[in-house]
Design a protein around this motif. Structure first.
Motif, mmCIF file in Angstrom:
data_model
loop_
_atom_site.group_PDB
_atom_site.id
_atom_site.type_symbol
_atom_site.label_atom_id
_atom_site.label_comp_id
_atom_site.label_asym_id
_atom_site.label_seq_id
_atom_site.Cartn_x
_atom_site.Cartn_y
_atom_site.Cartn_z
ATOM 1 N N THR A 100 0.849 -1.178 0.000
ATOM 2 C CA THR A 100 0.000 0.000 0.000
ATOM 3 C C THR A 100 0.892 1.237 0.000
ATOM 4 O O THR A 100 1.766 1.376 0.856
ATOM 5 C CB THR A 100 -0.926 -0.005 1.228
ATOM 6 N N ALA A 101 0.669 2.123 -0.959
ATOM 7 C CA ALA A 101 1.556 3.270 -1.182
ATOM 8 C C ALA A 101 1.147 4.478 -0.350
ATOM 9 O O ALA A 101 -0.043 4.709 -0.116
ATOM 10 C CB ALA A 101 1.534 3.664 -2.657
ATOM 11 N N ILE A 144 -3.573 2.914 5.944
ATOM 12 C CA ILE A 144 -4.583 3.925 5.646
ATOM 13 C C ILE A 144 -3.971 5.026 4.788
ATOM 14 O O ILE A 144 -2.891 5.539 5.107
ATOM 15 C CB ILE A 144 -5.159 4.486 6.962
ATOM 16 N N ARG A 145 -4.641 5.332 3.676
ATOM 17 C CA ARG A 145 -4.092 6.328 2.747
ATOM 18 C C ARG A 145 -5.216 7.172 2.164
ATOM 19 O O ARG A 145 -6.335 6.701 2.008
ATOM 20 C CB ARG A 145 -3.316 5.645 1.630
ATOM 21 N N PRO A 146 -4.915 8.417 1.841
ATOM 22 C CA PRO A 146 -5.934 9.227 1.171
ATOM 23 C C PRO A 146 -6.020 8.857 -0.301
ATOM 24 O O PRO A 146 -5.013 8.523 -0.914
ATOM 25 C CB PRO A 146 -5.419 10.659 1.334
ATOM 26 N N PHE A 152 -6.857 10.931 -3.138
ATOM 27 C CA PHE A 152 -7.132 12.342 -3.398
ATOM 28 C C PHE A 152 -8.141 12.549 -4.495
ATOM 29 O O PHE A 152 -9.012 13.387 -4.409
ATOM 30 C CB PHE A 152 -5.845 13.070 -3.754
ATOM 31 N N LEU A 202 -11.422 10.716 -0.554
ATOM 32 C CA LEU A 202 -11.677 9.643 0.395
ATOM 33 C C LEU A 202 -10.406 9.244 1.119
ATOM 34 O O LEU A 202 -9.307 9.475 0.631
ATOM 35 C CB LEU A 202 -12.181 8.383 -0.333
ATOM 36 N N LYS A 203 -10.602 8.653 2.268
ATOM 37 C CA LYS A 203 -9.504 8.020 2.969
ATOM 38 C C LYS A 203 -9.847 6.534 2.951
ATOM 39 O O LYS A 203 -10.982 6.166 3.209
ATOM 40 C CB LYS A 203 -9.490 8.548 4.405
ATOM 41 N N ALA A 204 -8.888 5.676 2.614
ATOM 42 C CA ALA A 204 -9.202 4.255 2.487
ATOM 43 C C ALA A 204 -8.301 3.419 3.374
ATOM 44 O O ALA A 204 -7.118 3.718 3.534
ATOM 45 C CB ALA A 204 -9.048 3.813 1.033
ATOM 46 N N ARG A 205 -8.893 2.381 3.985
ATOM 47 C CA ARG A 205 -8.121 1.415 4.760
ATOM 48 C C ARG A 205 -7.862 0.216 3.862
ATOM 49 O O ARG A 205 -8.795 -0.434 3.411
ATOM 50 C CB ARG A 205 -8.918 1.000 5.996
ATOM 51 N N ILE A 206 -6.587 -0.057 3.581
ATOM 52 C CA ILE A 206 -6.222 -1.148 2.680
ATOM 53 C C ILE A 206 -5.722 -2.326 3.524
ATOM 54 O O ILE A 206 -4.914 -2.143 4.437
ATOM 55 C CB ILE A 206 -5.120 -0.717 1.693
ATOM 56 N N ARG A 264 4.279 8.388 3.789
ATOM 57 C CA ARG A 264 4.689 9.717 3.330
ATOM 58 C C ARG A 264 5.708 10.332 4.273
ATOM 59 O O ARG A 264 5.652 10.132 5.483
ATOM 60 C CB ARG A 264 3.471 10.653 3.295
#
Lengths: 279, 357
Positions: free
Chosen positions: B122-123, B154-156, B158, B162-166, B179
């Motif tokens: 997950t980036a 967890i990443r946005p 853009f 949304l913010k997503a939980r991967i 980041r």
């Protein structure tokens, strides 16, 4: 002649109001579509290589049928061939599954010297698929590439790193992800735009230039694509929500008055703007 | 023998300088390790870098696994890839979690390791956590099940606000990059003790396909948007490249101001890319951000919404920027900017007089 493959993607155009829900989420069916802005740099680099060294440029995209539009755009910029990989079994592929499918397209094409991709996409935003294609193809990669030149089978490149750059040499074949700080975009279309329109009208010519392929055509294993082939899933999403929302807006007939009201408000709010001014 | 059940951080060093992202990752890894009831291991690759191991222990690592080899003096994708794979193979069982930075090195190396291991990555995460997950999806019955103590990456997103939980509980290691500047580094604790292991790596001829000819520091060509106190930016509303004369003129009022631009202005060829603020440009957080003729589309907003004070000038009263700016003037920027310049100078002089008196 060099064989260059460029990976491009169609993404929703978030600068347009169409298809953007009030909460900022995207309705992909209604959203305007565009070529991923990062990919323009990769495409331009491919056309530069073609003009400078002589190359056959094949653009590859994956997506639903309308994604063929980005191939047409690539022809107008000077690409020679286009391949659209479209298959319902690709839906919900994560980066690993996407890279698997795309590397199978390269295997289907056969010989190549340079693969170019944009740095990342504006919808996925991961920058992972390029390097993962390189891993699957067992080839070298140069990411964040600003500039390159080719001499025989050696490619020299400049790569951006934090606070500086690296200059490197690599033996072809190689996968390059092109940085936005590469050559500024040139909006001239180097393809023969009229000729592109013409061949699109003739099914036989069109088929020579655009290949539409499925997982079966390229011999890919559907167990390694889509939801089934993806090691990650999206578990939960939250809305980022509106930021601020308490903008003090000055609006009226006299600009002088609006500006002086703004200045008074900045003083009253104690924003410390004065400290940052040369006076 | 190193503990294969630890949370792993792959350290980043440039010419022997440990990069800040590594301390941030160690801070994040400690939090995850405590929730899992395990420790933190740090992979350290390079040449002549073994002395850095102690620093990594002081920053939160329990174990440091070092590959110190002359072939790793300069970072190249394939040699460092071989080094990381050598350590992972040395561990025999894959660790639960591997973290790297979203840097030009981490974003180059992490995807290759993940593809080699056939695991998820997950980036650009902004949060990491540990939790449980029940997978009910019917597409693949082999994935159904309940998973405890897995990585929440967890990443946005853009593009979609949304913010997503991967999640990827099916394969180990679960990988993520974070980041720069988001995770909290721990204060250095010089009393911390840890173990240092070394692993030898056997390179293949194919690992040397890329040769680094030169590595250089270069700040001359960069526009220092990320550190500027004040940014004055122009967008499509400028109407043409000459509009940036107005932007520069307003910027000249400030002590430390840099000129920014929206993607539309850059794509139109009015100003070089180095000035671009937004998702496809730089993320900035100045004290003051003045937006002239910028509508405030989401892709611009994500790059500047954290500015302390945002002042927007736009002809269109419905422009989205008026929803998240702090102050706005509805009007023609060509009229407003010169007036604003004059008033700002006057404001500073008055303040100066008061302070002098």
């Amino acid at each position: 002649m060099l064989k260059v493959v460029v990976f491009i993607k169609q993404v929703p155009d978030t600068s347009s109001k169409a298809g953007v829900n009030p909460d900022g989420t995207i309705d992909r069916a209604r959203a305007k579509r565009m070529l991923n802005p990062f990919d323009r740099y990769a495409l331009q680099k491919a056309i530069e290589i073609k003009r400078q060294y002589g190359a056959e440029v094949t653009c590859v995209t994956m997506g639903p049928p309308p994604a063929v539009e980005v191939l047409v755009e690539a022809f107008e910029h000077g690409a020679d061939y286009g391949i659209l990989l479209t298959d319902k079994r690709l839906a919900a592929s994560d980066t690993l599954a996407t890279a698997y499918a795309l590397h199978m397209v390269v295997r289907h094409i056969g010989a190549f010297d340079v693969i170019l991709t944009g740095l990342q996409t504006t919808d996925g935003d991961t920058a992972q698929v390029g390097p993962q294609i390189a891993e699957r193809l067992h080839i070298a990669q140069i990411t964040y590439c600003e500039g390159l030149s080719i001499s025989g089978t050696t490619l020299s490149a400049r790569r951006v790193v934090e606070g500086g750059f690296q200059e490197m040499e690599v033996q072809l074949p190689v996968l390059i992800t092109v940085a936005n700080s590469a050559t500024p975009l040139d909006y001239k279309r180097f393809g023969d735009v009229a000729a592109v329109k013409e061949f699109l009208r003739h099914p036989e010519e069109r088929e020579k230039r655009i290949k539409i392929v499925s997982l079966d055509t390229i011999g890919a294993d559907s167990a390694r694509t889509g939801l089934v082939g993806s090691p990650t899933v999206v578990g939960k999403t939250w809305k980022l929500g509106e930021i601020g929302g308490s903008c003090v807006v000055f609006q009226g007939e006299s600009m002088e008055r609006e500006v002086s009201e703004l200045i008074e408000k900045l003083k009253a709010d104690g924003k410390g703007v004065e400290e940052l001014i040369n006076a | 023998m190193p503990n294969p059940n630890n949370v792993v951080v792959v350290a980043e060093q440039l010419q022997g300088d440990l990069q800040q992202i590594t301390q941030e990752l160690l801070g994040a890894a400690r939090g995850l390790a405590e929730k899992l009831g395990t420790g933190v291991s740090c992979f350290l690759l390079g040449h002549g870098i073994t002395p850095l191991a102690e620093r990594l222990i002081h920053s939160g690592a329990d174990e440091v696994i070092v590959v110190d080899d002359p072939q790793l003096k300069e970072y190249t994708t394939l040699t460092y890839r071989r080094g990381v794979i050598a350590i992972l193979e040395h561990l025999k069982t894959p660790p639960p979690i591997v973290l790297m930075g979203s840097t030009t090195i981490g974003r180059d190396l992490a995807p290759r390791i993940a593809a080699y291991m056939e695991v998820g990555l997950t980036a650009d995460c902004t949060e990491l956590d540990i939790g449980d997950y029940e997978h009910k999806g019917k597409a693949d019955p082999t994935k159904v099940g309940t998973f405890n103590n897995i990585l929440y990456a967890i990443r946005p997103s853009f593009g979609e606000s949304l913010k997503a939980r991967i999640l990827g509980p099916w394969k180990k290691p679960q990988m993520a990059t974070t980041r720069i500047g988001v995770m909290q580094a721990l204060p250095l604790d010089k009393t911390r003790k840890g173990a240092v292991f070394t692993v030898a790596v056997k390179f293949e001829q194919e690992d040397f396909r890329v040769k680094v000819v030169k590595t250089a520091r270069d700040v001359s060509t960069s526009v220092n948007l990320t550190e500027a106190k004040v940014i004055v930016s122009g967008g499509a509303g400028l109407g043409g490249p000459e509009g940036f004369d107005v932007v520069r003129d307003l910027a000249s009022v400030f002590k430390d101001a840099v000129v920014g631009a929206s993607r539309r202005a850059v794509d139109s060829g009015w100003i070089p890319y180095a000035h671009q603020v937004g998702q496809t440009g730089k993320t900035v957080r100045p004290d003051i951000y003045i937006a002239l003729g910028i509508s405030g589309a989401i892709q611009h907003r994500v790059g500047m919404a954290n500015a302390k004070t945002i002042i927007a000038v736009n002809k269109d009263a419905d422009a989205p920027i008026f929803k998240f700016a702090h102050y706005g003037i509805v009007g023609d920027l060509y009229q407003v900017a010169p007036l604003l310049k004059k008033e700002l100078i006057k404001m500073a002089r008055e303040k100066g007089v008061k302070a002098g008196a």
